[in-house]
Design an enzyme around this catalytic site. Structure first.
Site, PDB file in Angstrom:
ATOM      1  N   ALA A   1       0.820  -1.224   0.000  1.00  0.00           N
ATOM      2  CA  ALA A   1       0.000   0.000   0.000  1.00  0.00           C
ATOM      3  C   ALA A   1       0.846   1.264   0.000  1.00  0.00           C
ATOM      4  O   ALA A   1       0.356   2.339  -0.341  1.00  0.00           O
ATOM      5  CB  ALA A   1      -0.939   0.005   1.201  1.00  0.00           C
ATOM      6  N   GLY A   2       2.108   1.127   0.376  1.00  0.00           N
ATOM      7  CA  GLY A   2       2.938   2.330   0.525  1.00  0.00           C
ATOM      8  C   GLY A   2       3.219   2.991  -0.820  1.00  0.00           C
ATOM      9  O   GLY A   2       3.213   2.344  -1.867  1.00  0.00           O
TER      10      GLY A   2
ATOM     11  N   ARG B   1      10.619   7.083  -0.853  1.00  0.00           N
ATOM     12  CA  ARG B   1      12.049   7.183  -1.117  1.00  0.00           C
ATOM     13  C   ARG B   1      12.412   6.886  -2.579  1.00  0.00           C
ATOM     14  O   ARG B   1      13.523   7.137  -3.020  1.00  0.00           O
ATOM     15  CB  ARG B   1      12.814   6.243  -0.163  1.00  0.00           C
ATOM     16  CG  ARG B   1      12.782   6.712   1.283  1.00  0.00           C
ATOM     17  CD  ARG B   1      13.153   5.620   2.275  1.00  0.00           C
ATOM     18  NE  ARG B   1      12.030   4.729   2.574  1.00  0.00           N
ATOM     19  CZ  ARG B   1      12.069   3.725   3.471  1.00  0.00           C
ATOM     20  NH1 ARG B   1      13.178   3.488   4.134  1.00  0.00           N
ATOM     21  NH2 ARG B   1      11.004   2.971   3.678  1.00  0.00           N
TER      22      ARG B   1
ATOM     23  N   GLN C   1      -6.042  -0.376   2.106  1.00  0.00           N
ATOM     24  CA  GLN C   1      -5.626   0.376   3.296  1.00  0.00           C
ATOM     25  C   GLN C   1      -5.668   1.849   2.872  1.00  0.00           C
ATOM     26  O   GLN C   1      -4.742   2.333   2.227  1.00  0.00           O
ATOM     27  CB  GLN C   1      -4.205  -0.026   3.718  1.00  0.00           C
ATOM     28  CG  GLN C   1      -3.739   0.657   4.978  1.00  0.00           C
ATOM     29  CD  GLN C   1      -2.217   0.571   5.158  1.00  0.00           C
ATOM     30  OE1 GLN C   1      -1.473   0.300   4.207  1.00  0.00           O
ATOM     31  NE2 GLN C   1      -1.757   0.811   6.369  1.00  0.00           N
TER      32      GLN C   1
ATOM     33  N   GLU D   1      13.380  -0.997  15.011  1.00  0.00           N
ATOM     34  CA  GLU D   1      13.628  -0.330  13.733  1.00  0.00           C
ATOM     35  C   GLU D   1      14.848   0.571  13.869  1.00  0.00           C
ATOM     36  O   GLU D   1      15.091   1.153  14.930  1.00  0.00           O
ATOM     37  CB  GLU D   1      12.403   0.475  13.295  1.00  0.00           C
ATOM     38  CG  GLU D   1      11.238  -0.381  12.836  1.00  0.00           C
ATOM     39  CD  GLU D   1      11.612  -1.378  11.752  1.00  0.00           C
ATOM     40  OE1 GLU D   1      12.125  -0.966  10.712  1.00  0.00           O
ATOM     41  OE2 GLU D   1      11.410  -2.597  11.963  1.00  0.00           O
TER      42      GLU D   1
ATOM     43  N   ARG E   1      10.974  -5.124 -36.999  1.00  0.00           N
ATOM     44  CA  ARG E   1       9.953  -4.498 -36.149  1.00  0.00           C
ATOM     45  C   ARG E   1       8.782  -5.460 -35.950  1.00  0.00           C
ATOM     46  O   ARG E   1       8.742  -6.523 -36.555  1.00  0.00           O
ATOM     47  CB  ARG E   1       9.540  -3.178 -36.791  1.00  0.00           C
ATOM     48  CG  ARG E   1      10.676  -2.136 -36.715  1.00  0.00           C
ATOM     49  CD  ARG E   1      10.407  -0.935 -37.592  1.00  0.00           C
ATOM     50  NE  ARG E   1       9.071  -0.429 -37.398  1.00  0.00           N
ATOM     51  CZ  ARG E   1       8.375   0.232 -38.331  1.00  0.00           C
ATOM     52  NH1 ARG E   1       8.899   0.453 -39.518  1.00  0.00           N
ATOM     53  NH2 ARG E   1       7.160   0.661 -38.075  1.00  0.00           N
TER      54      ARG E   1
ATOM     55  N   ASN F   1      15.251 -12.711 -54.265  1.00  0.00           N
ATOM     56  CA  ASN F   1      16.418 -11.870 -54.019  1.00  0.00           C
ATOM     57  C   ASN F   1      15.981 -10.411 -54.026  1.00  0.00           C
ATOM     58  O   ASN F   1      15.416  -9.940 -55.010  1.00  0.00           O
ATOM     59  CB  ASN F   1      17.495 -12.115 -55.086  1.00  0.00           C
ATOM     60  CG  ASN F   1      18.786 -11.423 -54.692  1.00  0.00           C
ATOM     61  OD1 ASN F   1      19.298 -11.636 -53.595  1.00  0.00           O
ATOM     62  ND2 ASN F   1      19.283 -10.570 -55.561  1.00  0.00           N
TER      63      ASN F   1
ATOM     64  N   ALA G   1      19.946  -4.296 -53.339  1.00  0.00           N
ATOM     65  CA  ALA G   1      20.315  -3.172 -52.479  1.00  0.00           C
ATOM     66  C   ALA G   1      19.362  -2.008 -52.669  1.00  0.00           C
ATOM     67  O   ALA G   1      19.022  -1.650 -53.794  1.00  0.00           O
ATOM     68  CB  ALA G   1      21.729  -2.734 -52.803  1.00  0.00           C
TER      69      ALA G   1
ATOM     70  N   ASN H   1       4.897   1.322 -48.762  1.00  0.00           N
ATOM     71  CA  ASN H   1       3.661   0.719 -48.235  1.00  0.00           C
ATOM     72  C   ASN H   1       2.672   1.753 -47.752  1.00  0.00           C
ATOM     73  O   ASN H   1       1.522   1.439 -47.507  1.00  0.00           O
ATOM     74  CB  ASN H   1       3.996  -0.248 -47.099  1.00  0.00           C
ATOM     75  CG  ASN H   1       4.758   0.429 -45.973  1.00  0.00           C
ATOM     76  OD1 ASN H   1       5.539   1.348 -46.209  1.00  0.00           O
ATOM     77  ND2 ASN H   1       4.524  -0.018 -44.763  1.00  0.00           N
TER      78      ASN H   1
HETATM   79  C1  UD1 Z   1      10.404  -3.115   6.896  1.00  0.00           C
HETATM   80  C2  UD1 Z   1      10.470  -3.603   8.339  1.00  0.00           C
HETATM   81  C3  UD1 Z   1      11.934  -3.814   8.714  1.00  0.00           C
HETATM   82  C4  UD1 Z   1      12.555  -4.832   7.775  1.00  0.00           C
HETATM   83  C5  UD1 Z   1      12.382  -4.402   6.301  1.00  0.00           C
HETATM   84  C6  UD1 Z   1      12.760  -5.564   5.423  1.00  0.00           C
HETATM   85  C7  UD1 Z   1       8.539  -2.610   9.475  1.00  0.00           C
HETATM   86  C8  UD1 Z   1       8.086  -1.546  10.397  1.00  0.00           C
HETATM   87  N1  UD1 Z   1       9.849  -2.631   9.199  1.00  0.00           N
HETATM   88  O1  UD1 Z   1      11.023  -1.834   6.842  1.00  0.00           O
HETATM   89  O2  UD1 Z   1      12.020  -4.312  10.039  1.00  0.00           O
HETATM   90  O3  UD1 Z   1      13.924  -4.976   8.092  1.00  0.00           O
HETATM   91  O4  UD1 Z   1      11.018  -4.064   6.026  1.00  0.00           O
HETATM   92  O5  UD1 Z   1      12.656  -5.220   4.066  1.00  0.00           O
HETATM   93  O6  UD1 Z   1       7.745  -3.409   9.030  1.00  0.00           O
HETATM   94  N2  UD1 Z   1       3.273  -0.827   3.618  1.00  0.00           N
HETATM   95  C9  UD1 Z   1       1.908  -0.814   3.558  1.00  0.00           C
HETATM   96  N3  UD1 Z   1       1.224   0.071   4.348  1.00  0.00           N
HETATM   97  C10 UD1 Z   1       1.859   0.913   5.200  1.00  0.00           C
HETATM   98  C11 UD1 Z   1       3.269   0.881   5.251  1.00  0.00           C
HETATM   99  C12 UD1 Z   1       3.960   0.002   4.450  1.00  0.00           C
HETATM  100  O7  UD1 Z   1       1.287  -1.575   2.812  1.00  0.00           O
HETATM  101  O8  UD1 Z   1       1.149   1.674   5.894  1.00  0.00           O
HETATM  102  C13 UD1 Z   1       4.014  -1.776   2.737  1.00  0.00           C
HETATM  103  C14 UD1 Z   1       4.933  -1.059   1.770  1.00  0.00           C
HETATM  104  O9  UD1 Z   1       4.245  -0.780   0.569  1.00  0.00           O
HETATM  105  C15 UD1 Z   1       6.067  -2.063   1.578  1.00  0.00           C
HETATM  106  C16 UD1 Z   1       6.063  -2.879   2.856  1.00  0.00           C
HETATM  107  O10 UD1 Z   1       4.835  -2.599   3.517  1.00  0.00           O
HETATM  108  O11 UD1 Z   1       5.833  -2.920   0.479  1.00  0.00           O
HETATM  109  C17 UD1 Z   1       7.240  -2.535   3.774  1.00  0.00           C
HETATM  110  O12 UD1 Z   1       7.206  -1.150   4.097  1.00  0.00           O
HETATM  111  P1  UD1 Z   1       8.511  -0.258   4.061  1.00  0.00           P
HETATM  112  O13 UD1 Z   1       8.126   1.124   4.399  1.00  0.00           O
HETATM  113  O14 UD1 Z   1       9.264  -0.501   2.841  1.00  0.00           O
HETATM  114  O15 UD1 Z   1       9.306  -0.872   5.325  1.00  0.00           O
HETATM  115  P2  UD1 Z   1      10.866  -0.811   5.592  1.00  0.00           P
HETATM  116  O16 UD1 Z   1      11.209   0.532   6.101  1.00  0.00           O
HETATM  117  O17 UD1 Z   1      11.606  -1.323   4.439  1.00  0.00           O
END
Ligand code: UD1
Ligand code: CA
Length: 476
Positions: A11-12, A16, A86, A171, A347, A391, A394, A400
């Site tokens: 969902a994220g 970054r 979410q 974390e 192509r 054939n 060149a 077309n």
């Molecule tokens: C997370 C772990 C960390 C682990 C690492 C491994 C947590 C808090 N931390 O950190 O311990 O070492 O992964 O790769 O879990 N997502 C949602 N909804 C949200 C937040 C995130 O669906 O509200 C999803 C993101 O889209 C992603 C995944 O969860 O696919 C992980 O989230 P991300 O923010 O990448 O966590 P990390 O900081 O990598």
């Protein structure tokens, strides 16, 4: 049988990544990150009982939790998964809770919930299976995957007490200096007892960052004296992609893995550093891939081919013993023994039959070229059907496009198209017909006719053997 539900968090936004594209749709080795994770999940054997008295099986398609870019991700994966939303991204624990309804509607109701992240494309089916089997064998409340690394970077640190029991995951942001030096990290693959999971998620408080962290469930389970099991995998399997530097690092790792797979299967890759091959490409034994070659999409290449140097092939199918030298092929089909290049371009819709030879600076689009046909030097064939043993001299071109429509050209077997012939489509050249150098052919040419001039006129009717004797249609 004991069953498990699969929940994949995606969902994220992937802040970054600094991208408008949802993070899990970014690609490595030609596939979106999420596709790699789904491939691994789908490759877990359907009923696991290795070293375990209790078999366990997936209860359904993976449930993918979506938020940012939900429609785009759903459009890309369709029925392959079911989806939960979410709406607000309040952390990984909050994301799992969003899938509760989907999980609780499963029949039979799974005892175990496997959670993984959509941004870890190197996770393997073997390691997922190991986590599941360990969870069931240990009858744990919570089992998770760890890795040992000297560079724990931004992974969550696994904190263990004096007896080696896991007490929490901290974390990076909240770790003390001492905890930052811990070399065991959280890989982000978990199995939970479903009943415990829902009650724990409901009591879990927001942490200091204002989020609900899934990793905080480890500390909670430990404080309740629950059984926590771990499986330790390799760091490669763990890498989650958070930014484009990690994307490139994983691309490299995955590429190396793909190239090694082909090399172990009998393909020679002269320079792995400059060769890129997508995940779904298939290549036959004793084919040689020369430097600077990129092969993408669902391309299939036969045995004993020579591909490269400096070649790009996308979504194409090549037979055995083909030679592709400094050329570009897109959605093209080659039968056995086709040779192209240097500097050919096929192509979409190009079909070159057995032993076609296509030389310098030729281009073919949406055309069938019959067996044993030669097409050398600066020629263009588009929207055409060309017979066998033709054939094409060149600089010969199918004109077309009349500015409105694409028109078809047909060239019969054994015809000889002289240098610089303009075939103004729609037009048909009969079998064994010959066109003189520089002809502009506006009307159909009957079989066996020799034509020349602007516009081309019939000079005489030839014998089939004349074709190879004319000056301008010379065979190589
Ligand atoms: C997370 C772990 C960390 C682990 C690492 C491994 C947590 C808090 N931390 O950190 O311990 O070492 O992964 O790769 O879990 N997502 C949602 N909804 C949200 C937040 C995130 O669906 O509200 C999803 C993101 O889209 C992603 C995944 O969860 O696919 C992980 O989230 P991300 O923010 O990448 O966590 P990390 O900081 O990598
Ligand atoms: Ca991540």
């Amino acid at each position: 049988m004991n069953t498990y539900a699969v929940v994949v968090l995606a969902a994220g936004k992937g802040t970054r990544m600094r991208s408008t594209l949802p993070k899990v749709l970014h690609t490595v080795a030609g596939l979106p990150l999420l596709a790699h994770v789904l491939n691994a999940l789908e490759a877990v054997p359907p009923a696991l009982s290795i070293n375990s008295p209790l078999p366990i099986a997936a209860s359904s398609r993976p449930i993918v939790v979506l938020g940012y870019g939900a429609e785009q991700i759903e459009a890309a994966f369709g029925d392959r998964c079911s989806y939960a939303i979410q709406a607000e991204q309040l952390g990984t624990a909050h994301a799992v809770l969003a899938a509760r309804k989907n999980v609780d509607e499963l029949d039979p109701l799974p005892q175990t919930v496997l959670v993984c992240y959509g941004d870890t494309p190197l996770v393997s089916s073997q390691i997922l299976a190991r986590v599941l089997v360990e969870h069931v064998t240990q009858q744990a409340t919570l089992t998770f995957l760890t890795a040992i690394t000297e560079q724990p970077s931004d992974f969550g640190r696994v904190v263990r007490n004096a007896d080696g029991q896991v007490s929490e995951i901290v974390e990076m942001k909240r770790a003390t200096e001492k905890q930052k030096r811990i070399q065991e990290v959280n890989s982000g693959v978990y199995c939970f007892d479903r009943t415990w999971l829902w009650s724990a998620l409901q009591t879990l408080p927001r942490n200091a960052s204002g989020e609900y962290y899934l990793t905080d469930l480890v500390g909670l389970a430990s404080s309740q004296g629950r059984k926590i099991a771990t499986v330790t995998g390799t760091l490669d399997e763990t890498i989650g992609i958070n930014d484009r530097v990690q994307l490139a690092a994983v691309e490299q790792l995955l590429h190396r893995r793909i190239l090694e797979g082909h090399m172990y299967a009998g393909v020679t890759i002269i320079d792995p550093a400059t060769t890129y091959i997508d995940n779904d490409v298939m290549i036959g034994a004793d084919t040689v891939i020369l430097p600077g070659t990129i092969i993408t999409g669902k391309t299939r290449i036969g045995s004993e081919c020579h591909i490269g140097p400096g070649t790009t092939i996308d979504s194409s199918v090549l037979g055995d013993r083909c030679i592709v030298h400094n050329s570009v092929l897109e959605e093209t089909i080659f039968e056995d023994g086709v040779r192209i290049g240097p500097f050919g371009h096929c192509r979409p819709g190009a079909y070159l039959a057995r032993n076609v030879r296509m030389g310098n600076f030729g281009e073919v689009k949406n055309s069938y070229i019959g067996p044993e046909t030669d097409m050398h030097h600066f020629s263009y064939v588009g929207d055409a059907t060309v017979g066998e043993q033709v054939n094409i001299g060149a600089g010969a071109i199918t004109c077309n496009y009349d500015g409105v429509r694409k028109n078809h050209t047909t060239i019969g077997a054994g015809a000889s198209i002289g240098s610089d012939t303009m075939l103004v489509a729609p037009v048909t050249i009969g079998e064994h017909a010959v066109t003189g150098a520089g002809s502009v052919v506006r009307h159909d040419v009957p079989p066996g006719a020799v034509v020349a001039g602007v516009p081309a006129r019939i000079l005489r009717m030839s014998q089939p053997s004349d074709a190879s004797a004319t000056e301008d249609g010379k065979k190589e």
